[in-house]
Design an enzyme around this catalytic site. Structure first.
Site, PDB file in Angstrom:
ATOM      1  N   ASP A 463       0.866  -1.180   0.000  1.00 61.68           N
ATOM      2  CA  ASP A 463       0.000   0.000   0.000  1.00 61.68           C
ATOM      3  C   ASP A 463       0.907   1.236   0.000  1.00 61.68           C
ATOM      4  OD1 ASP A 463      -1.743   2.094   0.545  1.00 61.68           O
ATOM      5  OD2 ASP A 463      -2.942   0.944   1.968  1.00 61.68           O
ATOM      6  N   HIS A 464       0.846   2.005  -1.083  1.00 58.76           N
ATOM      7  CA  HIS A 464       1.758   3.150  -1.213  1.00 58.76           C
ATOM      8  C   HIS A 464       1.434   4.260  -0.219  1.00 58.76           C
ATOM      9  CE1 HIS A 464       5.084   4.807  -3.290  1.00 58.76           C
ATOM     10  NE2 HIS A 464       4.857   4.210  -4.445  1.00 58.76           N
ATOM     11  N   ARG A 465       0.301   4.148   0.488  1.00 57.51           N
ATOM     12  CA  ARG A 465      -0.022   5.154   1.503  1.00 57.51           C
ATOM     13  C   ARG A 465       0.814   4.970   2.754  1.00 57.51           C
ATOM     14  NH1 ARG A 465      -6.352   4.077   1.938  1.00 57.51           N
ATOM     15  NH2 ARG A 465      -5.439   1.963   2.050  1.00 57.51           N
TER      16      ARG A 465
END
Length: 493
Positions: A463-465
């Site tokens: 998850d790039h968050r």
């Protein structure tokens, strides 16, 4: 004097609201003991056996195999007391005949409500479909015995009054030219379950155009399915059920309103149970998680040699997936960002203190992800034992909801399918998944010379968050280093 007690489908936990009857374990007239399993049901999480809290004689069963029941619906009735031990006085029907159940107040109440009464009450359950068990290859590829689906599936729900804000007229009230006067022109239409509303939405049907056949005009699943088959226009004032007008047929030249779905030829497979839960979770993951994937090839020759040495020293055998799991927990200790979840309402990334490691297992009932709880505190031997227990439970269909929930990171061994790489969908609400391809001999430069080595492709979908590529790359590189040189793990032991 015996007393007839009603046993209802209990709350199975984890927010589950309904279950499908897979197999009855008792017949009408059988004597059951307290806490004896009486029915096997499938939920969106797992297949479980439901024990009965009463001891006595089974006098009625509610629902055929293949029927979906909501939590709190009657499952069966049991006669307890002095007369129950021998079953005398309960009028058990002869084998092969369907009992009316009129002496049972719970059953008569259900019949008078206008819902489908259980046709199997007092009758033998009939031939059950059986299948051959099939074990897949590898550590986590497991199979279930196949079962032929029932010829017809019905919903049985207890009668409930229509919501006060949605007055619904019974179907006996004829609709005039302007439509059903008992149905409001705006606001929700009363349906027997949320699945009915979703089925109508997916097929482009206007629920206000349907005449409900359920209690107090409730629209049932059969009403919507018949409308789809008949290709009814959303502008029609009502859709007649076939049993009410046997000779009626849809007008062949009737114009079809825009937005109405045209039924297509083919086999329709309901998205329900485990398959439906997987579809919902993966769809949500794809909608909500901005994922990215990085991968690397690693020389796993030394890891394979280390495993052979471990198992040659005596004691319980160590599985390859257990070694990979141990490497994962060591990597997550160095890169805790990947053992987290995102709370979008609070706009916070929540880093989790414990590692509950899920592993993907493909079964004939669909993809399941059993969870090894407290994986960060287990050694390779303990991890091997827990993987073996959960894999066997998945194979036999006895995983509990607790076994399938609470994961914080997933290990996906898709190499058992004979493939090298994959870009899997993250198991929502987790933040990352490590993928492991097949380990195969390949040409490799080892110590400055070309050699044949055991090579594996590792991939990390994250998850790039929760982190950027640097963190994800550092995690994956550490995992690859441990695979290539298992002694690197000594630093964290």
């Amino acid at each position: 004097m015996a007393q007839v007690l009603e046993f209802k489908l209990p709350d199975l936990g984890e927010g589950l609201t309904e279950a499908e009857i897979v197999r009855w374990l008792v017949q009408v007239g059988d004597v059951v003991a307290i806490d004896q399993p009486v029915v096997e049901v499938e939920t969106a999480k797992a297949m479980v056996e439901v024990p009965c809290p009463y001891g006595g004689v089974v006098t009625a069963r509610y629902g055929e195999e293949g029927t979906e029941l909501p939590v709190g619906s009657p499952l069966l009735t049991v006669a307890v007391g002095a007369a129950a031990s021998g079953g005398a006085g309960f009028g058990t029907p002869a084998s092969g005949s369907a009992g009316s159940g009129a002496a049972d107040p719970a059953l008569s109440g259900l019949a008078s409500s206008g819902l489908d009464a259980p046709a199997a009450v007092g009758a033998a359950s009939g031939a059950r479909a059986s299948g051959d068990e099939d074990e897949g290859s590898g550590n986590v590829l497991v199979g279930y015995g196949t079962q032929a689906p029932p010829a017809r599936r019905r919903r049985v729900r207890p009668p409930a009054p229509a919501p006060a804000s949605v007055p619904v007229s019974p179907p006996a009230q004829a609709a005039g030219a302007g439509g059903d006067p008992g149905r409001p022109s705006d606001g929700p239409v009363a349906v027997i379950s949320p699945l009915v509303r979703r089925l109508a939405r997916e097929n482009g049907l206007d629920l206000r155009a349907l005449a409900g056949s359920g209690p107090e005009g409730l629209i049932t699943r059969a009403d919507v399915e018949h409308a789809v088959r008949a290709g009814a226009s959303v502008s029609a004032p009502a859709v007649a059920r076939p049993e009410r007008s046997p000779a009626a047929a849809p007008a062949p030249a009737a114009p079809r309103a825009s937005g109405t779905a045209v039924p297509r030829a083919g086999t329709r497979i309901p998205l329900k149970g485990v398959r439906g839960a997987v579809a919902d979770k993966l769809s949500r993951s794809r909608r909500e998680i901005p994922d990215a994937t990085c991968w690397v090839d690693a020389d796993a020759t030394e890891l394979m040699h280390a495993r052979v040495a471990m198992n040659g020293a005596g004691g319980p055998k160590i599985s390859l997936i257990a070694l990979l799991a141990r490497i994962c927990t060591a990597a997550l200790a160095r890169f805790p960002e990947l053992n987290s979840t995102v709370d979008m309402e609070a706009r916070e990334v929540v880093r989790l203190d414990e590692v509950h490691l899920g592993f993907a297992a493909q079964t004939e009932r669909g993809l399941v992800v059993p969870v090894v709880k407290g994986a960060h505190g287990r050694n390779a031997e303990s991890l091997s034992a827990e993987f073996a227990r959960l894999t066997e439970a998945a194979r036999t269909g006895t995983l509990t909801p607790a076994d399938l929930t609470g994961g914080t990171f997933t290990l996906n061994n898709y190499g058992v399918f004979g493939v090298d790489g994959s870009t899997p969908i993250i198991n929502h609400p987790e933040a990352a998944m490590l993928g492991v391809g097949r380990i195969v001999p390949k040409p490799w430069v080892h110590e400055g010379e070309l050699a044949v080595r055991q090579v594996v492709q590792l991939s990390l979908t994250f998850d790039h968050r929760v982190c950027d590529g640097g963190t994800a790359g550092g995690f994956l590189r550490y995992v690859a280093d441990c695979v290539e040189q298992p002694a690197v793990l000594l630093r964290t032991l």
